[in-house]
Design an enzyme around this catalytic site. Structure first.
Site, mmCIF file in Angstrom:
data_model
loop_
_atom_site.group_PDB
_atom_site.id
_atom_site.type_symbol
_atom_site.label_atom_id
_atom_site.label_comp_id
_atom_site.label_asym_id
_atom_site.label_seq_id
_atom_site.Cartn_x
_atom_site.Cartn_y
_atom_site.Cartn_z
ATOM 1 N N ASP A 1 30.234 -8.414 4.232
ATOM 2 C CA ASP A 1 31.224 -7.622 3.515
ATOM 3 C C ASP A 1 32.492 -7.642 4.371
ATOM 4 O O ASP A 1 32.425 -7.868 5.583
ATOM 5 C CB ASP A 1 30.714 -6.192 3.357
ATOM 6 C CG ASP A 1 31.775 -5.246 2.846
ATOM 7 O OD1 ASP A 1 32.437 -5.572 1.840
ATOM 8 O OD2 ASP A 1 31.962 -4.186 3.468
ATOM 9 N N ASP B 1 28.326 -2.090 5.136
ATOM 10 C CA ASP B 1 28.454 -0.738 5.674
ATOM 11 C C ASP B 1 27.380 0.203 5.150
ATOM 12 O O ASP B 1 27.368 1.382 5.483
ATOM 13 C CB ASP B 1 29.852 -0.159 5.383
ATOM 14 C CG ASP B 1 30.152 -0.095 3.888
ATOM 15 O OD1 ASP B 1 29.213 -0.264 3.090
ATOM 16 O OD2 ASP B 1 31.323 0.122 3.539
ATOM 17 N N ASP C 1 27.506 -1.745 -0.405
ATOM 18 C CA ASP C 1 26.770 -2.997 -0.227
ATOM 19 C C ASP C 1 25.258 -2.818 -0.341
ATOM 20 O O ASP C 1 24.512 -3.762 -0.102
ATOM 21 C CB ASP C 1 27.099 -3.602 1.141
ATOM 22 C CG ASP C 1 28.581 -3.837 1.306
ATOM 23 O OD1 ASP C 1 29.170 -4.490 0.427
ATOM 24 O OD2 ASP C 1 29.154 -3.357 2.294
#
Length: 638
Positions: free
Chosen positions: A331, A529, A533
């Site tokens: 991410d 995080d 996600d």
């Protein structure tokens, strides 16, 4: 009784148990020496009594373990093989060899118990960091109370040098906190009013008042402990296979031993005594003790090593899989980048004073809660700007903010919020190169003139490029999945050294993209995080959370990096590779020794004493090899 006291009792009992095993093993050795000396003096009865004592003392723990396991799970095990081999040796008159087998088996058992205790020391060390009492503040008075009695909303006093007893928010005072127990970072972190602190960390020189935000059972510290406990009890696929195989293997060995007691007498013209002797040697050397001990000590040692360095594995299966990944999806926001925008450029046209314009801009943005406004406010604060009071202010949602200060109209926001007649020329002259690099541009307009802009960017982490380089050197393909625009994604990918990325990717689309990556590369990890996600983290072969110890990260991912430090990913991968390599070494060595010893016995090339030494010696060696993983993790392990 508190969890700390319970664990301390268990730890003490475990330590005593390992010492008792060692004492019994040594005692067995003493009686063996005594029995051998008595036999040399032709005191056969006294010698046999001494050997019997060696059998009883040395074999007590393993016999108890083997019989209880057999009765409880209705499954044969290696401990039972060893006991039967020792008894069989005594039956045919090989008292010394049988006693020696028991002695070395007891010694290796004591070593294995010590190894397990050693590999679990990180958990017990963590538990000792949890204070049992705290200073409760009520009616301006201090009361010493049990941490278990604290409730959410209580205010506690934490004095300099004390360990923080509970998770909370600083309400008064400032200090520096040693968070190494949580994040693995040894450098103290500055903390002020409003910032979060965690139980088990150490207060520095300042005295602070803290409002408790979580009950003792739900603190980050307790969740870490639970996570490590679960990780140590969860077995890797290799360990599960070995344990399933053990029962079947023992049955095969006992069947072959039974046949060997009979068939060689008729087929090879061996005497009954020789056939029984060779059967007992086979019972010793064919036992898979070393094979069984090849995996668990190494896995527990690696998990403990990771916990000490801020890398929490939720089980051996995830640690084992991590070393086999071929691609890793990242991410962007909060993972490759810091997670919040920062001012990178501030430009004002020549005829205006940058300091005066910044003062007005900061005074206007002070009345907005937008993340960009907060970033501009921090930038202005770093320039020691004094704020003014606007005459009027209007927040135009989605576009920007408009205000009147000192009789003049100011606009701050997007380009479409600015004077349409002048914005294009201003962009061409001042802004284009910044927009192309993926930065967010906030324009400044005074009356009808556009007089400047502020460029902001979610900057990459300082260690991001080096971390990506290390992963590529390990043969792992890094891929960025981000919801940002193509321009921003390309700029960030270029900065960190990635060649592959997917832009404008919504959270639900990340799962689809991740499956495409898995189809292309194979075993894939996802780093995020732990919030937006979560679906992708769950879909990956290994989910890695960068959460600086957040609850969501602990609950979502398979592996948690307690500090937002990308370099820990390559360290975790290398630790996994090292563990897998040591397990393979152990299995290759132990199976090789077992094969050589069994073959040697069929050709009558090995006697019982050498069979005992070869078998138990290999067990001790694989345990010691696994114990090497407890050593401080080095960056370059491969």
């Amino acid at each position: 009784m508190t969890k700390h006291r319970i664990l301390t009792t268990r730890e003490t009992f475990s330590n005593i148990n390992s010492y008792i095993e060692l004492i019994f093993a040594i005692g067995s050795g003493i009686f063996i020496v005594a029995g051998w000396l008595l036999s040399k003096a032709d005191l056969q009865l006294a010698s046999i009594v001494s050997f019997l004592l060696a059998y009883g003392i040395g074999g007590y723990f393993k016999a108890k373990e083997g019989l209880s396991d057999t009765l409880l799970h209705k499954q044969l095990n290696v401990e039972l093989l060893m006991v039967l081999a020792a008894i069989g040796s005594a039956i045919i008159g090989y008292w010394t060899e049988g006693a020696l087998l028991i002695f070395i088996f007891a010694l290796s058992g004591a070593l294995e118990t010590y190894t397990m205790d050693k590999s679990r020391k990180e958990l017990s060390s963590l538990m000792r960091l949890q204070p049992e009492e705290a200073w409760l503040l009520e009616n301006n008075k201090e009361y010493r109370v049990s941490v278990a009695d604290l409730v959410v909303g209580n205010h506690i006093l934490v004095k300099p040098g004390e360990r923080i007893p509970a998770d909370g928010i600083i309400k008064k005072g400032s200090t520096s906190i040693d968070e190494s127990a949580i994040t693995g970072e040894s450098i103290p972190v500055s903390k002020e009013v409003g910032q979060e602190i965690f139980a088990g960390t150490v207060n520095g020189q300042g005295s602070i008042i803290v409002e408790i935000t979580k009950p003792n059972s739900e603190t980050l510290f307790q969740k870490i402990i639970t996570l490590v406990q679960n990780a140590q009890s969860e077995k890797s696929p290799s360990q599960q296979f070995i344990e399933r195989f053990e029962g079947t293997y023992v049955k095969i060995v006992l069947s072959v031993v039974a046949l060997m007691m009979v068939l060689p007498h008729y087929l090879l013209d061996w005497s009954w005594n020789e056939a029984f002797y060779r059967a007992m040697v086979l019972l010793v050397v064919a036992s898979p003790c070393a094979v069984v001990a090849s995996i668990m000590p190494a896995t527990l040692s690696a998990i403990s090593n990771g916990a000490r360095n801020g890398m929490l594995f939720k089980g051996g299966v995830h640690l084992e899989t991590l070393g086999n990944i071929r691609a890793i999806a990242f991410d962007k926001t909060g993972t490759l980048t810091i997670g919040h925008p920062e001012v990178t450029n501030y430009v004002v046209v020549e005829e205006h004073s940058p300091a005066d314009v910044l003062q007005i801009v900061a005074s206007i943005e002070h009345h907005s809660n937008h993340p960009l406004a907060e970033a501009i406010g921090k930038f202005a604060a770093s320039q020691m700007v004094d704020l003014l009071t606007p005459d009027s202010i209007e927040d135009v949602s989605g576009w920007g903010i408009q205000a009147i200060i000192q009789g003049q109209t100011w606009k701050i926001g997007k380009k479409d919020f600015m004077n349409k007649e002048k914005i294009d020329q201003f962009r061409r002259q001042y802004v284009t190169k910044h927009a192309d690099s993926g930065k967010t541009i906030v324009y400044i307009q005074k009356e009808a003139d556009i007089i400047g802009f502020i460029a902001l960017k979610d900057c990459i982490r300082t260690e991001a490029k080096a971390a990506i380089d290390e992963l590529q050197q390990l043969g792992i393909q890094p891929i960025m999945l981000t919801g940002d625009s193509q321009t921003t994604a390309a700029a960030i990918a270029n900065e960190v050294g990635m060649t592959t990325f997917v832009a404008e990717c919504l959270p639900e689309q990340k799962v689809t993209e991740l499956k495409k990556i898995q189809a292309t590369y194979g075993v894939t990890a996802m780093v995020g995080d732990g919030i937006n996600d979560a679906p992708a983290l769950a879909s990956a072969n290994v989910g890695i959370a960068m959460g600086q110890g957040t609850d969501v990260a602990l609950e979502t991912a398979d592996i948690v990096l307690m500090k937002n430090e990308l370099a820990k990913i390559s360290e975790a991968v290398q630790l996994s590779k090292r563990m897998n390599r040591i397990i393979k070494q152990n299995l290759f060595f132990s199976i090789g020794v077992l094969f050589i010893l069994v073959l040697s016995n069929f050709f009558q090339a090995i006697d019982l004493p050498f069979g005992v030494i070869g078998h138990e010696g290999s067990t001790i060696l694989v345990i010691l090899n696994g114990l090497r993983l407890l050593k401080q993790h080095q960056k370059k392990m491969a």
